[in-house]
Design a protein around this motif. Structure first.
Motif, PDB file in Angstrom:
ATOM      1  N   UNK A   1      -0.211  -9.128 -28.765  1.00  0.00           N
ATOM      2  CA  UNK A   1      -0.077 -10.480 -29.291  1.00  0.00           C
ATOM      3  C   UNK A   1       0.784 -10.446 -30.544  1.00  0.00           C
ATOM      4  N   UNK A   2       1.639 -11.454 -30.683  1.00  0.00           N
ATOM      5  CA  UNK A   2       2.566 -11.483 -31.818  1.00  0.00           C
ATOM      6  C   UNK A   2       1.856 -11.640 -33.154  1.00  0.00           C
ATOM      7  N   UNK A   3       0.607 -12.078 -33.154  1.00  0.00           N
ATOM      8  CA  UNK A   3      -0.123 -12.267 -34.408  1.00  0.00           C
ATOM      9  C   UNK A   3      -0.322 -10.962 -35.172  1.00  0.00           C
ATOM     10  N   UNK A   4      -0.155  -9.821 -34.493  1.00  0.00           N
ATOM     11  CA  UNK A   4      -0.302  -8.531 -35.164  1.00  0.00           C
ATOM     12  C   UNK A   4       0.880  -8.201 -36.062  1.00  0.00           C
ATOM     13  N   UNK A   5       2.018  -8.858 -35.865  1.00  0.00           N
ATOM     14  CA  UNK A   5       3.195  -8.615 -36.690  1.00  0.00           C
ATOM     15  C   UNK A   5       4.126  -7.564 -36.089  1.00  0.00           C
ATOM     16  N   UNK A   6       5.366  -7.581 -36.572  1.00  0.00           N
ATOM     17  CA  UNK A   6       6.413  -6.710 -36.015  1.00  0.00           C
ATOM     18  C   UNK A   6       6.108  -5.223 -36.163  1.00  0.00           C
ATOM     19  N   UNK A   7       5.557  -4.840 -37.300  1.00  0.00           N
ATOM     20  CA  UNK A   7       5.290  -3.415 -37.528  1.00  0.00           C
ATOM     21  C   UNK A   7       4.283  -2.872 -36.506  1.00  0.00           C
TER      22      UNK A   7
END
Length: 123
Positions: free
Chosen positions: A15-21
């Motif tokens: 899920x994108x909510x975890x962030x790019x890193x």
């Protein structure tokens, strides 16, 4: 196309909510898992890693692409948190197949799921 090697696509959901890193770390780890599986004994179809999928649309599109590609004989779906999340994101029911699964129970399970989803769409 008949002479091209069979492929199994390795799909990873997150899920994108975890962030790019975190998503980059998930991608790195899923590539490593795919490479290790591909190098295992008895793996005849080519295992193909696909970029991390973070939306229902991306999952749907990739599954449609796999279905349309004559080389693809299956997919492996790995969710870095929980496989049920992958099903929720993609809007599908998961059917797990193991050594105890026989053809009759598999078909029966698909039939019941199909009926349930048709009914649920009308509610």
């Amino acid at each position: 196309m008949a002479n091209e090697p069979a492929e199994i696509w390795f799909l990873t959901g997150s899920e994108s909510l975890y962030g790019e890193e975190v998503l980059e770390q998930v991608a790195t780890q899923s590539r490593e898992v795919c490479q290790r599986l591909a190098g295992g004994p008895g793996v005849h179809p080519r295992l193909v890693w696909k970029p991390v999928l973070t939306t229902a649309d991306a999952i749907r599109r990739t599954c449609l692409d796999a279905t349309a590609d004559d080389r693809v004989v299956g997919v492996v779906a790995w969710m870095h948190t929980a496989l049920a999340d992958f099903a929720d994101m993609s809007g599908v029911e998961l059917l797990m197949i193991d050594a105890a699964t026989d053809y009759r129970s598999f078909v029966n399970h698909l039939r019941w799921n199909s009926g349930y989803h048709r009914l649920a769409q009308r509610l």
